[in-house]
Design an enzyme around this catalytic site. Sequence first.
Site, PDB file in Angstrom:
ATOM      1  N   MET A  29     -17.566  30.465  -1.985  1.00  0.00           N
ATOM      2  CA  MET A  29     -17.461  30.754  -0.557  1.00  0.00           C
ATOM      3  C   MET A  29     -18.845  31.017   0.027  1.00  0.00           C
ATOM      4  SD  MET A  29     -13.851  32.599   0.269  1.00  0.00           S
ATOM      5  CE  MET A  29     -14.253  34.240  -0.282  1.00  0.00           C
ATOM      6  N   HIS A  33     -25.528  33.758  -5.120  1.00  0.00           N
ATOM      7  CA  HIS A  33     -26.402  34.639  -5.884  1.00  0.00           C
ATOM      8  C   HIS A  33     -26.507  34.089  -7.298  1.00  0.00           C
ATOM      9  CE1 HIS A  33     -22.665  36.156  -7.583  1.00  0.00           C
ATOM     10  NE2 HIS A  33     -22.250  36.541  -6.381  1.00  0.00           N
ATOM     11  N   HIS A  36     -23.363  32.763  -9.104  1.00  0.00           N
ATOM     12  CA  HIS A  36     -22.953  31.396  -8.763  1.00  0.00           C
ATOM     13  C   HIS A  36     -23.851  30.374  -9.456  1.00  0.00           C
ATOM     14  CE1 HIS A  36     -21.581  33.592  -4.999  1.00  0.00           C
ATOM     15  NE2 HIS A  36     -20.466  33.017  -5.409  1.00  0.00           N
ATOM     16  N   GLN A  60      -7.138  33.028   2.457  1.00  0.00           N
ATOM     17  CA  GLN A  60      -7.091  34.028   1.388  1.00  0.00           C
ATOM     18  C   GLN A  60      -7.577  35.395   1.850  1.00  0.00           C
ATOM     19  OE1 GLN A  60      -9.816  31.539  -1.108  1.00  0.00           O
ATOM     20  NE2 GLN A  60     -10.704  33.509  -1.705  1.00  0.00           N
ATOM     21  N   GLY A 144     -16.275  32.360 -12.482  1.00  0.00           N
ATOM     22  CA  GLY A 144     -16.805  33.557 -13.108  1.00  0.00           C
ATOM     23  C   GLY A 144     -15.704  34.512 -13.546  1.00  0.00           C
ATOM     24  N   ASP A 147     -13.906  37.830 -11.289  1.00  0.00           N
ATOM     25  CA  ASP A 147     -12.592  37.747 -10.656  1.00  0.00           C
ATOM     26  C   ASP A 147     -11.569  37.381 -11.740  1.00  0.00           C
ATOM     27  OD1 ASP A 147     -13.237  38.067  -7.694  1.00  0.00           O
ATOM     28  OD2 ASP A 147     -14.604  36.458  -8.266  1.00  0.00           O
ATOM     29  N   LEU A 181     -22.735  41.237 -10.009  1.00  0.00           N
ATOM     30  CA  LEU A 181     -23.232  40.459  -8.877  1.00  0.00           C
ATOM     31  C   LEU A 181     -22.064  40.031  -7.996  1.00  0.00           C
ATOM     32  CD1 LEU A 181     -25.931  38.117 -10.491  1.00  0.00           C
ATOM     33  CD2 LEU A 181     -26.242  40.316  -9.368  1.00  0.00           C
TER      34      LEU A 181
END
Length: 277
Positions: A29, A33, A36, A60, A144, A147, A181
């Site tokens: 989104m 950083h 990502h 969402q 990642g 989540d 992060l």
Amino acid sequence: MILRDSAALRSRVTEWKKTGASIGLVPTMGALHEGHLSLVRAAQAECARVIVSIFVNPTQFNNAHDLANYPRSEAADVALLAGVDGIFIPTVEAMYPEGYSTSVQVSGLTDRLEGAHRPGHFSGMATVVTKLFGMSGADRAYFGEKDWQQLQIIRRFTQDLNLPVSITSCPTLREADGLALSSRNRRLPEAARLRAPRLHAIMQETAWAIRAGRPIAAALTAGEADLEAVGFGPIDYLACCDAQTLMPAREMTPGQTLRLLAAAALDSVRLIDNIVI
């Protein structure tokens, strides 16, 4: 190369696939950083061509204020992605044209934790990720582990819908002080940023207590009290769950992998994290 609509994306992917190139997708989104970028590097190591999508998905967000304040930095993001083969930056209208009426629902895994506190969030996420899989023709997609619940849900619907995409997870990256992060970190006031690493530290202390034999319920209660004492609140959850099913764990069972997950606000900025127990 910046691509703004699905037709342009599909055209480019078709050309790549004619040469037998494998396609990697990193959905984001934006407000990129190092976390990502670690996903991008993982994709580049395994795939001939890599696409990064940047789309702040409105479906969402269950909070209009959160959507409006989500950080956006397209120019800076594009600069960070200089070595990527394709950057897909669609408009809301391109993703959800007039008359759009389809959504992806996943039962069970979405009912608790984030799902209980953010109604509709996971349906919006599952829908947009499914669309991105279809638009990109990706062979592999990279997410990642920060989540964690989202990752398990993506694995579930990818399997259930027989989507021809391999899901690769990458470890959570952290600042030197332990803070995971996140694009939301840039919204933390200076004083709150100094306290934010206590979330990870208290989670580690809680996990150590559980591993040492303290009853899970007691360890979680103590952990919540410690979070409140350093200024976190509201605390949406501090939960010990089976790593795959996300069902609450009442005790440690041999052979079972447990995960400690947390979501708590600090100066109105909601932070999430998870670690292995």
